[in-house]
Each structure stands twice: as structure tokens, then as C-alpha cells.
Design a protein around this motif. Structure first.
Motif, PDB file in Angstrom:
ATOM      1  N   VAL A  60       0.836  -1.207   0.000  1.00  0.00           N
ATOM      2  CA  VAL A  60       0.000   0.000   0.000  1.00  0.00           C
ATOM      3  C   VAL A  60       0.869   1.254   0.000  1.00  0.00           C
ATOM      4  CG1 VAL A  60      -1.659   1.343   1.346  1.00  0.00           C
ATOM      5  CG2 VAL A  60      -1.965  -1.125   1.094  1.00  0.00           C
ATOM      6  N   VAL A  61       1.852   1.300   0.898  1.00  0.00           N
ATOM      7  CA  VAL A  61       2.703   2.493   1.017  1.00  0.00           C
ATOM      8  C   VAL A  61       3.559   2.655  -0.227  1.00  0.00           C
ATOM      9  CG1 VAL A  61       4.559   3.561   2.345  1.00  0.00           C
ATOM     10  CG2 VAL A  61       2.679   2.422   3.522  1.00  0.00           C
TER      11      VAL A  61
ATOM     12  N   THR B  91       2.810   2.475  -3.183  1.00  0.00           N
ATOM     13  CA  THR B  91       2.122   3.203  -4.258  1.00  0.00           C
ATOM     14  C   THR B  91       2.151   4.714  -4.058  1.00  0.00           C
ATOM     15  OG1 THR B  91      -0.035   3.033  -3.132  1.00  0.00           O
ATOM     16  CG2 THR B  91       0.579   1.227  -4.612  1.00  0.00           C
ATOM     17  N   VAL B  92       2.440   5.154  -2.838  1.00  0.00           N
ATOM     18  CA  VAL B  92       2.387   6.598  -2.566  1.00  0.00           C
ATOM     19  C   VAL B  92       3.710   7.162  -2.078  1.00  0.00           C
ATOM     20  CG1 VAL B  92      -0.074   6.495  -2.020  1.00  0.00           C
ATOM     21  CG2 VAL B  92       1.591   6.230  -0.175  1.00  0.00           C
ATOM     22  N   VAL B  93       4.704   6.264  -1.841  1.00  0.00           N
ATOM     23  CA  VAL B  93       5.943   6.746  -1.229  1.00  0.00           C
ATOM     24  C   VAL B  93       6.695   7.700  -2.156  1.00  0.00           C
ATOM     25  CG1 VAL B  93       7.379   4.818  -2.067  1.00  0.00           C
ATOM     26  CG2 VAL B  93       7.965   5.981   0.073  1.00  0.00           C
TER      27      VAL B  93
ATOM     28  N   SER C 236       5.398   9.985  -4.268  1.00  0.00           N
ATOM     29  CA  SER C 236       4.813  11.319  -4.147  1.00  0.00           C
ATOM     30  C   SER C 236       5.092  11.912  -2.773  1.00  0.00           C
ATOM     31  CB  SER C 236       3.300  11.254  -4.406  1.00  0.00           C
ATOM     32  OG  SER C 236       2.666  10.394  -3.485  1.00  0.00           O
ATOM     33  N   LEU C 237       5.151  11.061  -1.750  1.00  0.00           N
ATOM     34  CA  LEU C 237       5.482  11.539  -0.406  1.00  0.00           C
ATOM     35  C   LEU C 237       6.880  12.132  -0.383  1.00  0.00           C
ATOM     36  CD1 LEU C 237       4.956  11.699   2.700  1.00  0.00           C
ATOM     37  CD2 LEU C 237       5.944   9.406   2.858  1.00  0.00           C
TER      38      LEU C 237
ATOM     39  N   ASP D 226       8.524  13.369  -2.880  1.00  0.00           N
ATOM     40  CA  ASP D 226       8.519  14.621  -3.633  1.00  0.00           C
ATOM     41  C   ASP D 226       7.941  15.769  -2.812  1.00  0.00           C
ATOM     42  OD1 ASP D 226       9.621  13.412  -5.844  1.00  0.00           O
ATOM     43  OD2 ASP D 226       7.698  12.977  -6.784  1.00  0.00           O
ATOM     44  N   ARG D 227       6.973  15.449  -1.966  1.00  0.00           N
ATOM     45  CA  ARG D 227       6.283  16.483  -1.201  1.00  0.00           C
ATOM     46  C   ARG D 227       7.088  16.956   0.006  1.00  0.00           C
ATOM     47  NH1 ARG D 227       0.551  14.530   0.253  1.00  0.00           N
ATOM     48  NH2 ARG D 227       0.532  14.501  -2.024  1.00  0.00           N
TER      49      ARG D 227
ATOM     50  N   SER E 297      12.483  12.180   4.030  1.00  0.00           N
ATOM     51  CA  SER E 297      11.909  10.834   3.899  1.00  0.00           C
ATOM     52  C   SER E 297      12.897   9.778   4.384  1.00  0.00           C
ATOM     53  CB  SER E 297      11.523  10.567   2.443  1.00  0.00           C
ATOM     54  OG  SER E 297      10.500  11.446   2.025  1.00  0.00           O
TER      55      SER E 297
ATOM     56  N   SER F 271       9.370  -0.092   2.161  1.00  0.00           N
ATOM     57  CA  SER F 271       9.023   0.710   0.983  1.00  0.00           C
ATOM     58  C   SER F 271       9.872   1.978   0.912  1.00  0.00           C
ATOM     59  CB  SER F 271       7.533   1.076   1.016  1.00  0.00           C
ATOM     60  OG  SER F 271       6.740  -0.056   0.792  1.00  0.00           O
TER      61      SER F 271
ATOM     62  N   SER G 291      13.200   3.045  -1.990  1.00  0.00           N
ATOM     63  CA  SER G 291      12.732   4.091  -2.902  1.00  0.00           C
ATOM     64  C   SER G 291      13.411   5.431  -2.637  1.00  0.00           C
ATOM     65  CB  SER G 291      11.209   4.245  -2.828  1.00  0.00           C
ATOM     66  OG  SER G 291      10.805   4.529  -1.498  1.00  0.00           O
TER      67      SER G 291
END
Length: 221
Positions: A95-96, A98-100, A102-103, A105-106, A112, A147, A151
Motif C-alpha cells: 500500500v505504502v 504506491t504513494v511513497v 509522491s510523499l 517529492d512532497r 523521507s 518501501s 525508494s
């Protein structure tokens, strides 16, 4: 069935020898290793900054991996609940994952990476409790940290290399050194973890809290 430790370590050493043979047959790889330790150019300084942090993170991950199942067995967790724990960890990672990106980048790749360290610390800390619900929290934290590990460090390397003006060959050289170093860290982690696990037996303090035994590699990580 658990494989004998000498077979596991023998396989790892054989893999390292094979990887070393490939590296030594590549002139560019040899030059890259020499430059890493003796060079004073911008790339060498950059690699000496990045690689220790990355390899320490990989060493910590390799340290705990072989001892997860053994620790759960020591806590008396049956196969069914053991499966639930692993599904929880892999599910959190999926699950994580898929969003790590964009996280990162943010909030920033450096932040991170620090977040990975904090979450991984929490993951290892939960191993001191032989309670299923606490261990499940730990497995979820472990999945999230995995994750992040696979990444944010790579993405930081790519973005910083572009910012520093390194070309594709120089970036590839850094990646090559990083993952060759990771294979060395895996072998070292197996030995260090085995020593740590054998210092003291798994001991219960009370209220589900334990120390020693197969928890020790997590403390070392």
C-alpha cells in the motif's frame, strides 16, 4: 524446514565471490572503486557522503531479516498467526509503495530518509513485546520502512546526481558500488546477527516484555 546456517552463509559467500569476479573483470568498476577510496574529485566526495548512509541502512535491514520467524517461534506464535503477521507487513509495504514516491517529492527525500530511520526504529522496538497486537504494529511499521528504504535513497541519489551534474555513467557507477556494498553488508549482517542472538537467551521481564535471544539483532539494527 530450516536450512543449516553453514549452507546459507556458504551460498552468500559464493554469491559474493561471483559478484567480485564480475567486478574485477570490469576495468571501469576497478577504477570506480579506486576513485572512491583515493579520489579527490567531486564524484568521489559525493560517493563517500552517500554510500556510508545507504550501506548502514541496508545493513540494518539485513540484520533483522533472518531472525523474524525465529523470534515469533520463540514467542510461541503458531503458524496461522505467523502468517497474519507477514501478510500485515507485506500488505503495508504494498500500500505504502504506491504513494511513497509522491510523499518523497512532497516532504523531501532527505526528510523521507530520516522518516525511514524513525519508523524502522519503531519496528525494531516492538520486537521486545511478545504480544500479537504489538508485533502486528511492528510488522506494519516494517512494511512501511521497507518501501521507504527501497525508494527514497535511490531517488535521492538520482536527484542529487542530476543537481551535481553527474552523467549517466557516473550515476551508474555509484549504483554499482552501492549494491555491491549491499551484498557485502548482507554477509556481515548474518555474522553479526548470529553473534548478537547468542550473547544472551530470550528472557521475559514481565508484561510481555522480553530481551536477548533473537531480539538482539533487532537492537543491533
Amino acid at each position: 524446514m530450516v536450512l543449516p546456517h553453514n549452507l546459507i552463509y556458504g551460498s552468500l559467500v559464493a554469491g559474493l565471490v561471483a559478484a567480485l569476479a564480475v567486478v574485477l573483470s570490469d576495468r571501469k568498476q576497478i577504477d570506480g572503486i579506486r576513485n572512491l577510496f583515493g579520489g579527490q574529485d567531486k564524484l568521489a566526495r559525493f560517493q563517500r557522503l552517500y554510500l556510508p548512509g545507504f550501506l548502514l541502512a541496508m545493513l540494518a535491514d539485513w540484520l533483522q531479516g533472518p531472525f523474524v520467524y525465529a523470534l515469533y517461534q520463540g514467542y510461541g506464535i503458531d503458524r496461522e498467526h505467523n502468517g497474519y503477521l507477514f501478510v500485515g507487513g507485506f500488505g503495508a509495504s504494498a500500500v505504502v509503495g504506491t504513494v511513497v514516491g509522491s510523499l518523497a517529492d512532497r516532504v523531501g527525500r532527505r526528510q523521507s530518509a530520516i522518516l525511514y530511520c524513525v519508523i524502522y526504529f519503531g519496528h525494531c522496538l516492538t520486537k521486545h513485546w511478545g504480544l500479537f497486537r504489538v508485533l502486528m504494529v511492528g510488522r506494519i511499521l516494517g512494511g512501511i520502512s521497507t518501501s521507504l528504504l527501497f525508494s527514497v535513497f535511490d531517488s535521492w541519489l538520482v536527484s542529487e546526481s542530476q543537481r551535481e551534474g553527474f552523467d549517466g555513467e557516473q550515476l551508474g557507477n555509484t549504483f554499482s558500488l552501492a549494491y555491491f556494498g549491499s551484498s557485502v553488508a548482507a554477509i556481515a549482517a548474518g555474522q553479526l546477527g548470529e553473534v548478537a542472538a547468542n550473547i544472551t537467551p530470550l528472557t521475559k521481564l514481565g508484561a510481555g516484555l522480553h530481551y536477548g535471544g533473537d531480539i538482539s539483532p533487532f537492537d543491533l539494527a
